[in-house]
Design a protein around this motif. Structure first.
Motif, PDB file in Angstrom:
ATOM      1  N   UNK A 343     -28.039 -31.688 -71.616  1.00 12.08           N
ATOM      2  CA  UNK A 343     -27.611 -32.863 -70.856  1.00 12.08           C
ATOM      3  C   UNK A 343     -26.171 -33.280 -71.131  1.00 12.08           C
ATOM      4  N   UNK A 344     -25.727 -33.100 -72.373  1.00  2.00           N
ATOM      5  CA  UNK A 344     -24.411 -33.598 -72.767  1.00  2.00           C
ATOM      6  C   UNK A 344     -23.393 -32.490 -73.014  1.00  2.00           C
ATOM      7  N   UNK A 345     -23.842 -31.253 -73.064  1.00  2.00           N
ATOM      8  CA  UNK A 345     -22.924 -30.141 -73.252  1.00  2.00           C
ATOM      9  C   UNK A 345     -22.881 -29.574 -74.652  1.00  2.00           C
ATOM     10  N   UNK A 346     -23.272 -30.370 -75.653  1.00  2.00           N
ATOM     11  CA  UNK A 346     -23.266 -29.874 -77.030  1.00  2.00           C
ATOM     12  C   UNK A 346     -24.147 -30.778 -77.875  1.00  2.00           C
ATOM     13  N   UNK A 347     -24.895 -30.217 -78.823  1.00  3.38           N
ATOM     14  CA  UNK A 347     -25.779 -31.038 -79.660  1.00  3.38           C
ATOM     15  C   UNK A 347     -25.000 -31.830 -80.703  1.00  3.38           C
ATOM     16  N   UNK A 348     -25.651 -32.856 -81.222  1.00  6.57           N
ATOM     17  CA  UNK A 348     -25.067 -33.663 -82.302  1.00  6.57           C
ATOM     18  C   UNK A 348     -25.655 -33.240 -83.641  1.00  6.57           C
ATOM     19  N   UNK A 349     -24.829 -33.348 -84.687  1.00  3.98           N
ATOM     20  CA  UNK A 349     -25.261 -33.054 -86.055  1.00  3.98           C
ATOM     21  C   UNK A 349     -24.888 -34.262 -86.916  1.00  3.98           C
ATOM     22  N   UNK A 350     -25.632 -35.364 -86.783  1.00  3.81           N
ATOM     23  CA  UNK A 350     -25.190 -36.626 -87.372  1.00  3.81           C
ATOM     24  C   UNK A 350     -25.459 -36.786 -88.867  1.00  3.81           C
ATOM     25  N   UNK A 351     -26.339 -35.973 -89.433  1.00  9.69           N
ATOM     26  CA  UNK A 351     -26.694 -36.117 -90.845  1.00  9.69           C
ATOM     27  C   UNK A 351     -26.677 -34.746 -91.520  1.00  9.69           C
ATOM     28  N   UNK A 352     -26.660 -34.703 -92.850  1.00 12.82           N
ATOM     29  CA  UNK A 352     -26.588 -33.413 -93.553  1.00 12.82           C
ATOM     30  C   UNK A 352     -27.796 -32.525 -93.279  1.00 12.82           C
ATOM     31  N   UNK A 353     -27.534 -31.215 -93.291  1.00 13.32           N
ATOM     32  CA  UNK A 353     -28.584 -30.214 -93.145  1.00 13.32           C
ATOM     33  C   UNK A 353     -28.414 -29.164 -94.238  1.00 13.32           C
ATOM     34  N   UNK A 354     -29.510 -28.512 -94.550  1.00  9.25           N
ATOM     35  CA  UNK A 354     -29.485 -27.393 -95.488  1.00  9.25           C
ATOM     36  C   UNK A 354     -29.831 -26.120 -94.735  1.00  9.25           C
ATOM     37  N   UNK A 355     -28.987 -25.111 -94.887  1.00 12.77           N
ATOM     38  CA  UNK A 355     -29.276 -23.806 -94.294  1.00 12.77           C
ATOM     39  C   UNK A 355     -29.964 -22.942 -95.345  1.00 12.77           C
ATOM     40  N   UNK A 356     -31.178 -22.513 -95.058  1.00 11.56           N
ATOM     41  CA  UNK A 356     -31.913 -21.610 -95.938  1.00 11.56           C
ATOM     42  C   UNK A 356     -31.872 -20.214 -95.325  1.00 11.56           C
ATOM     43  N   UNK A 357     -31.237 -19.304 -96.035  1.00  9.48           N
ATOM     44  CA  UNK A 357     -30.977 -17.980 -95.486  1.00  9.48           C
ATOM     45  C   UNK A 357     -31.552 -16.919 -96.415  1.00  9.48           C
ATOM     46  N   UNK A 358     -32.400 -16.088 -95.856  1.00  6.87           N
ATOM     47  CA  UNK A 358     -33.094 -15.074 -96.642  1.00  6.87           C
ATOM     48  C   UNK A 358     -32.788 -13.690 -96.078  1.00  6.87           C
ATOM     49  N   UNK A 359     -32.027 -12.900 -96.850  1.00 10.78           N
ATOM     50  CA  UNK A 359     -31.783 -11.509 -96.466  1.00 10.78           C
ATOM     51  C   UNK A 359     -32.973 -10.676 -96.922  1.00 10.78           C
ATOM     52  N   UNK A 360     -33.680 -10.104 -95.985  1.00 13.51           N
ATOM     53  CA  UNK A 360     -34.888  -9.353 -96.308  1.00 13.51           C
ATOM     54  C   UNK A 360     -34.588  -7.985 -96.901  1.00 13.51           C
ATOM     55  N   UNK A 361     -35.646  -7.280 -97.220  1.00 15.65           N
ATOM     56  CA  UNK A 361     -35.501  -5.943 -97.785  1.00 15.65           C
ATOM     57  C   UNK A 361     -34.803  -5.031 -96.773  1.00 15.65           C
ATOM     58  N   UNK A 362     -33.692  -4.392 -97.156  1.00 14.14           N
ATOM     59  CA  UNK A 362     -32.978  -3.504 -96.224  1.00 14.14           C
ATOM     60  C   UNK A 362     -33.877  -2.373 -95.713  1.00 14.14           C
ATOM     61  N   UNK A 363     -33.813  -2.124 -94.436  1.00 15.26           N
ATOM     62  CA  UNK A 363     -34.567  -1.040 -93.819  1.00 15.26           C
ATOM     63  C   UNK A 363     -33.731   0.232 -93.916  1.00 15.26           C
ATOM     64  N   UNK A 364     -34.189   1.260 -94.641  1.00 12.82           N
ATOM     65  CA  UNK A 364     -33.388   2.478 -94.867  1.00 12.82           C
ATOM     66  C   UNK A 364     -33.448   3.408 -93.659  1.00 12.82           C
ATOM     67  N   UNK A 365     -32.641   3.139 -92.671  1.00  6.40           N
ATOM     68  CA  UNK A 365     -32.717   3.867 -91.405  1.00  6.40           C
ATOM     69  C   UNK A 365     -32.438   5.355 -91.584  1.00  6.40           C
ATOM     70  N   UNK A 366     -31.416   5.686 -92.362  1.00  9.05           N
ATOM     71  CA  UNK A 366     -31.094   7.107 -92.569  1.00  9.05           C
ATOM     72  C   UNK A 366     -32.252   7.852 -93.219  1.00  9.05           C
ATOM     73  N   UNK A 367     -32.846   7.241 -94.227  1.00  2.00           N
ATOM     74  CA  UNK A 367     -33.983   7.876 -94.910  1.00  2.00           C
ATOM     75  C   UNK A 367     -35.171   8.033 -93.967  1.00  2.00           C
TER      76      UNK A 367
END
Length: 398
Positions: A343-367
């Motif tokens: 509706x307004x073109x862009x969201x608001x971020x009025x208060x602090x947020x925490x980004x939780x980022x989890x890099x999973x087990x790498x998939x060994x494509x070559x193997x």
């Protein structure tokens, strides 16, 4: 989701990393995260394995979910935290904001991709980076930003296809790895105090009298249903009835079928996002036809069809039971942000947020290729399904 009514010719923007600018860019990136997107804290795990693979000289493709505009900034910070540089594939539209923005993105190692067509320059650049460097390459397999962190949209096979092609070219013991990355945002409880005023602005935006005394959940549902009814009236001539999910599916299918009846349907495009991309490609190709330019009337019709395709994708992006199933603080916040963007073109971020980022087990494509667990040809679908399952589990665990 942002409206795309772009009829400009596409120019590929290659990565041109500049060391001095990258150092400045990292400082600005962290500042941007806090001030623009309200991300005050990054909780991450699993990136040590990515660092080890990079130091060993392997090819690494990071594949995060994409539910927030701050996702690229989060990934830049986390990769830099491990002492690595990163490369990103990003939509052409972000380069077309301005020449300054394009130069800055290229200087940070970002390159463009036209998501609506076969962008061979972007594909070749991605493969070359994987072949020649051990810096992680970041590509978002969902393609669009849908604002629902706990649900994945179907992944595109392009990510898997690029890595499989690169894996076949690697030499001297270099191996290819695909790393799923789950990103979730947790909102500070004080965000709840902002809901009422923000909903009032949205209600006022569509000409409604704000209802601050109404429960927040009821206001969210009322507003969402009202917006859907407006779009149904605009495109279908009447507001629909029944549950929200069925109505969303109906308007999405009706709009896509209408445009496909004029422009044709791509037999290989099955999902709504795939059908939208195929239609946008055909529309833009016709709009930019220099040998047989469209008439003014045809041009207006093609631009209207771009809007129909956008609205169809917009309807697809709302999961009817996402908010209804679990009315948590985070899902309330995400839904209001999504309504603000529409509706307004862009969201608001009025208060602090925490980004939780989890890099999973790498998939060994070559193997996996060497062991016959993945076929060298036709393995993109199988690898994509594996990535989707691992990403979904990471989001649940975050």
């Amino acid at each position: 989701m942002r409206r795309l009514r772009n009829d400009l010719p596409y120019t590929f923007r290659p990565p041109k990393p500049r060391g001095w600018f990258r150092r400045l860019g990292l400082w600005a990136n962290d500042l941007y995260l806090r001030r623009k997107f309200g991300v005050s804290r990054l909780d991450d795990q699993g990136f040590e394995k990515v660092r080890e693979l990079s130091r060993a000289g392997h090819a690494i493709l990071l594949a995060p979910n994409h539910a927030d505009h701050s996702d690229p900034h989060v990934m830049v910070s986390l990769v830099a935290k491990q002492g690595m540089h990163s490369h990103f594939m990003a939509a052409r539209e972000v380069f077309e904001v301005s020449k300054t923005a394009s130069w800055a993105l290229e200087s940070m190692g970002v390159f463009s991709v036209d998501r609506d067509g076969p962008d061979l320059s972007a594909i070749k650049t991605a493969i070359s980076l994987l072949e020649k460097t051990s810096d992680p390459l970041v590509i978002y397999p969902e393609g669009e930003i849908y604002h629902h962190h706990e649900r994945l949209d179907p992944l595109h096979e392009g990510v898997a296809s690029i890595l499989l092609k690169a894996a076949g070219r690697l030499e001297n013991g270099k191996e290819a790895y695909l790393v799923p990355v789950g990103i979730r945002f947790r909102h500070d409880p004080e965000v709840e105090e902002t809901f009422s005023d923000r909903l009032s602005k949205l209600e006022d935006r569509i000409g409604w009298t704000p209802k601050p005394s109404m429960p927040v959940d009821d206001r969210i549902l009322r507003l969402g249903t009202g917006l859907l009814g407006l779009k149904e009236m605009e495109y279908l001539g009447e507001a629909g009835r029944g549950n929200i999910q069925d109505r969303l599916a109906t308007i999405c299918e009706s709009l896509l079928s209408e445009v496909e009846s004029r422009l044709g349907k791509d037999a290989k495009s099955l999902s709504a996002p795939e059908r939208v991309r195929a239609l946008r490609y055909r529309i833009r190709r016709r709009l930019l036809d220099a040998e047989r330019p469209p008439t003014f009337i045809e041009r207006d019709g093609l631009l209207d069809d771009l809007d129909r395709a956008f609205t169809a994708l917009q309807a697809h992006s709302y999961i009817g039971d996402y908010f209804l199933a679990e009315r948590t603080l985070d899902r309330r916040a995400e839904t209001i942000m999504k309504l603000e963007e529409d509706l307004l073109g862009f969201p608001n971020y009025p208060t602090p947020r925490t980004a939780r980022v989890n890099a999973g087990e790498p998939i060994p494509v070559s193997k996996m290729l060497a062991a016959g667990e993945l076929p060298a040809k036709g393995g993109a679908g199988e690898l994509t399904r594996l990535l989707e399952a691992k990403l979904a589990s990471l989001l649940v665990a975050s």
